[in-house]
Design a protein around this motif. Structure first.
Motif, PDB file in Angstrom:
ATOM      1  N   ALA A 106       0.928  -0.980   0.145  1.00  0.00           N
ATOM      2  CA  ALA A 106      -0.203   0.298   0.145  1.00  0.00           C
ATOM      3  C   ALA A 106       0.955   1.368   0.146  1.00  0.00           C
ATOM      4  O   ALA A 106       2.126   1.299   0.483  1.00  0.00           O
ATOM      5  CB  ALA A 106      -0.567   0.143   1.262  1.00  0.00           C
ATOM      6  N   LEU A 107      -0.010   2.140  -0.214  1.00  0.00           N
ATOM      7  CA  LEU A 107       1.131   3.558  -1.025  1.00  0.00           C
ATOM      8  C   LEU A 107       0.752   4.096   0.565  1.00  0.00           C
ATOM      9  O   LEU A 107       1.371   4.892   1.407  1.00  0.00           O
ATOM     10  CB  LEU A 107       0.480   4.064  -1.672  1.00  0.00           C
ATOM     11  CG  LEU A 107       1.700   6.146  -1.561  1.00  0.00           C
ATOM     12  CD1 LEU A 107       3.167   5.830  -1.635  1.00  0.00           C
ATOM     13  CD2 LEU A 107       0.367   6.629  -2.795  1.00  0.00           C
ATOM     14  N   LEU A 108      -0.325   4.212   1.393  1.00  0.00           N
ATOM     15  CA  LEU A 108      -1.417   4.867   2.801  1.00  0.00           C
ATOM     16  C   LEU A 108      -1.504   3.532   3.018  1.00  0.00           C
ATOM     17  O   LEU A 108      -2.125   2.957   2.852  1.00  0.00           O
ATOM     18  CB  LEU A 108      -1.682   5.589   2.430  1.00  0.00           C
ATOM     19  CG  LEU A 108      -2.689   6.321   3.586  1.00  0.00           C
ATOM     20  CD1 LEU A 108      -1.639   7.019   3.851  1.00  0.00           C
ATOM     21  CD2 LEU A 108      -3.395   7.442   2.959  1.00  0.00           C
ATOM     22  N   THR A 148       1.279   5.148   7.796  1.00  0.00           N
ATOM     23  CA  THR A 148       2.317   4.609   7.618  1.00  0.00           C
ATOM     24  C   THR A 148       2.000   5.196   5.621  1.00  0.00           C
ATOM     25  O   THR A 148       1.396   5.215   5.088  1.00  0.00           O
ATOM     26  CB  THR A 148       2.593   3.643   6.630  1.00  0.00           C
ATOM     27  OG1 THR A 148       2.670   2.522   6.612  1.00  0.00           O
ATOM     28  CG2 THR A 148       3.290   2.675   8.616  1.00  0.00           C
ATOM     29  N   LEU A 149       2.989   5.890   4.775  1.00  0.00           N
ATOM     30  CA  LEU A 149       3.518   6.353   3.275  1.00  0.00           C
ATOM     31  C   LEU A 149       4.617   5.372   3.120  1.00  0.00           C
ATOM     32  O   LEU A 149       5.657   6.209   3.389  1.00  0.00           O
ATOM     33  CB  LEU A 149       3.842   7.965   3.610  1.00  0.00           C
ATOM     34  CG  LEU A 149       3.026   8.846   1.965  1.00  0.00           C
ATOM     35  CD1 LEU A 149       2.181   8.364   1.014  1.00  0.00           C
ATOM     36  CD2 LEU A 149       3.786   9.409   2.017  1.00  0.00           C
ATOM     37  N   ALA A 150       3.959   4.748   2.262  1.00  0.00           N
ATOM     38  CA  ALA A 150       4.877   3.748   1.257  1.00  0.00           C
ATOM     39  C   ALA A 150       6.008   3.582   2.248  1.00  0.00           C
ATOM     40  O   ALA A 150       7.373   3.147   2.690  1.00  0.00           O
ATOM     41  CB  ALA A 150       6.190   4.795   0.137  1.00  0.00           C
ATOM     42  N   LEU A 169       0.658  11.569  -3.182  1.00  0.00           N
ATOM     43  CA  LEU A 169      -0.543  10.787  -2.253  1.00  0.00           C
ATOM     44  C   LEU A 169      -1.778  12.237  -2.977  1.00  0.00           C
ATOM     45  O   LEU A 169      -0.893  13.384  -2.252  1.00  0.00           O
ATOM     46  CB  LEU A 169      -0.528  10.373  -1.569  1.00  0.00           C
ATOM     47  CG  LEU A 169      -1.724  10.202  -0.446  1.00  0.00           C
ATOM     48  CD1 LEU A 169      -2.513   8.681  -1.306  1.00  0.00           C
ATOM     49  CD2 LEU A 169      -1.293   9.980   0.965  1.00  0.00           C
ATOM     50  N   LEU A 170      -2.557  12.273  -3.116  1.00  0.00           N
ATOM     51  CA  LEU A 170      -3.090  13.830  -3.553  1.00  0.00           C
ATOM     52  C   LEU A 170      -4.513  13.517  -2.187  1.00  0.00           C
ATOM     53  O   LEU A 170      -5.251  11.703  -2.869  1.00  0.00           O
ATOM     54  CB  LEU A 170      -3.985  13.507  -4.292  1.00  0.00           C
ATOM     55  CG  LEU A 170      -4.468  15.382  -4.549  1.00  0.00           C
ATOM     56  CD1 LEU A 170      -3.880  16.597  -4.357  1.00  0.00           C
ATOM     57  CD2 LEU A 170      -4.751  15.485  -6.538  1.00  0.00           C
ATOM     58  N   LEU A 171      -4.534  14.391  -1.437  1.00  0.00           N
ATOM     59  CA  LEU A 171      -5.710  14.728  -0.253  1.00  0.00           C
ATOM     60  C   LEU A 171      -6.813  15.418  -0.638  1.00  0.00           C
ATOM     61  O   LEU A 171      -6.855  16.361  -0.962  1.00  0.00           O
ATOM     62  CB  LEU A 171      -5.147  14.724   0.805  1.00  0.00           C
ATOM     63  CG  LEU A 171      -4.155  13.831   1.524  1.00  0.00           C
ATOM     64  CD1 LEU A 171      -4.165  13.509   3.095  1.00  0.00           C
ATOM     65  CD2 LEU A 171      -4.538  12.440   1.620  1.00  0.00           C
ATOM     66  N   LEU A 172      -7.776  14.998  -1.348  1.00  0.00           N
ATOM     67  CA  LEU A 172      -8.491  15.427  -1.641  1.00  0.00           C
ATOM     68  C   LEU A 172     -10.384  15.890  -0.433  1.00  0.00           C
ATOM     69  O   LEU A 172     -10.938  14.896  -0.243  1.00  0.00           O
ATOM     70  CB  LEU A 172      -9.439  15.673  -2.965  1.00  0.00           C
ATOM     71  CG  LEU A 172      -8.323  15.785  -4.256  1.00  0.00           C
ATOM     72  CD1 LEU A 172      -9.434  15.742  -5.542  1.00  0.00           C
ATOM     73  CD2 LEU A 172      -7.944  17.882  -4.409  1.00  0.00           C
ATOM     74  N   ASP A 173     -10.973  17.241   0.349  1.00  0.00           N
ATOM     75  CA  ASP A 173     -11.651  17.372   1.116  1.00  0.00           C
ATOM     76  C   ASP A 173     -12.970  17.856   0.269  1.00  0.00           C
ATOM     77  O   ASP A 173     -12.372  19.763  -0.249  1.00  0.00           O
ATOM     78  CB  ASP A 173     -11.325  18.166   2.112  1.00  0.00           C
ATOM     79  CG  ASP A 173     -12.059  17.899   2.836  1.00  0.00           C
ATOM     80  OD1 ASP A 173     -13.359  17.472   2.815  1.00  0.00           O
ATOM     81  OD2 ASP A 173     -12.337  18.494   4.716  1.00  0.00           O
ATOM     82  N   GLU A 174     -13.726  17.331  -0.338  1.00  0.00           N
ATOM     83  CA  GLU A 174     -15.205  18.290  -0.533  1.00  0.00           C
ATOM     84  C   GLU A 174     -14.838  19.100  -2.221  1.00  0.00           C
ATOM     85  O   GLU A 174     -15.287  20.057  -2.169  1.00  0.00           O
ATOM     86  CB  GLU A 174     -15.699  19.099  -0.210  1.00  0.00           C
ATOM     87  CG  GLU A 174     -16.148  17.880   1.124  1.00  0.00           C
ATOM     88  CD  GLU A 174     -17.111  17.360   1.042  1.00  0.00           C
ATOM     89  OE1 GLU A 174     -17.365  17.076  -0.232  1.00  0.00           O
ATOM     90  OE2 GLU A 174     -17.932  16.511   1.760  1.00  0.00           O
TER      91      GLU A 174
END
Length: 240
Positions: free
Chosen positions: A5-7, A64-66, A160-165
């Motif tokens: 998993a990446l995340l 964890t990330l990567a 990794l792009l986190l997008l909120d609404e």
């Protein structure tokens, strides 16, 4: 927990003051996929993003990330490790020009030549921004501000792009364009997208995986197509 998993999130507990909002959240995000987190208001979706991006310190659990443990890592270091967060409301600096806003996304980068290339790529991706690069942020439409917020994140070349609404307050045509862009970024660049979205139909239409949250817990995780087709689950947790 999936090793490739990446995340990966394991037993995450987080909240505000003494009141936990997230309760032992577990999930994984495979590289090069779009994961849509859906659920009713108050389900804990935005709190989850804030905990992942370092804006909120978890009281328990592991992120964890990567494969790298993110506990105690400052926000600026998370950006350097490949995480970008576009919060709800877009966060455009209204007093700065489009070009200045975009350059903020790459200020930390040491490879100035590649930072310049990334800026050019964003302008190619969003032609309206190229035409308005000297305009101030507050002069833009809602759709243009969303483009600018996304573009600023992409200048940093995140994994990794986190997008909120991202669809909040946008016209249906602009929502469709935004969702199509996310799918294109996944397909063309391998970008991994972790998307929190109230527009459930649009989110599940482009996502590979869906995560349903309720009352701070993960209710179920399944392929997005299966969630779209599961009428009982949709009626119980998603309202349609």
């Amino acid at each position: 927990m999936t090793t490739d998993a990446l995340l990966a999130v394991d037993g995450l507990v987080a909240g505000y003051g003494a009141a936990p909002v997230l309760h032992a959240v577990d999930l994984t995000v495979a590289p090069g996929t779009i994961v849509a987190v859906v659920g009713a208001n108050g389900a804990g979706k935005t709190t989850l993003l804030r905990a992942l991006s370092g804006m909120l310190r978890p009281s328990d659990g592991r992120i964890t990330l990567a494969g790298e443990d993110l506990r105690g890592v400052p926000v600026e270091q998370l950006v350097r490790r490949g995480m970008a967060h576009v919060p709800e409301g877009r966060g455009v600096v209204g007093e700065l020009t489009v070009d200045e806003n975009l350059r903020l996304g790459g200020l930390w980068r040491r490879d100035r030549a590649d930072a310049a290339r990334a800026l050019d790529e964003v302008y190619q991706l969003f032609p309206p921004l190229a035409r308005r690069r000297r305009h101030l942020g507050h002069q833009l439409s809602g759709g243009e501000r969303q483009m600018l917020a996304l573009g600023r994140a992409l200048v940093g070349r995140p994994r990794l792009l986190l997008l909120d609404e991202p669809s909040l307050g946008l016209a249906p045509r602009v929502v469709a364009q935004t969702m199509a862009l996310l799918r294109r970024l996944r397909d063309d660049t391998g970008l991994t997208v972790f998307l929190v979205e109230q527009n459930v139909r649009s989110a599940l239409r482009i996502a590979d995986q869906g995560v349903v949250m309720a009352l701070g817990r993960v209710v179920t995780t399944a392929p997005a197509a299966r969630l779209r087709d599961d009428a009982e689950l949709r009626h119980a947790y998603l309202g349609f």
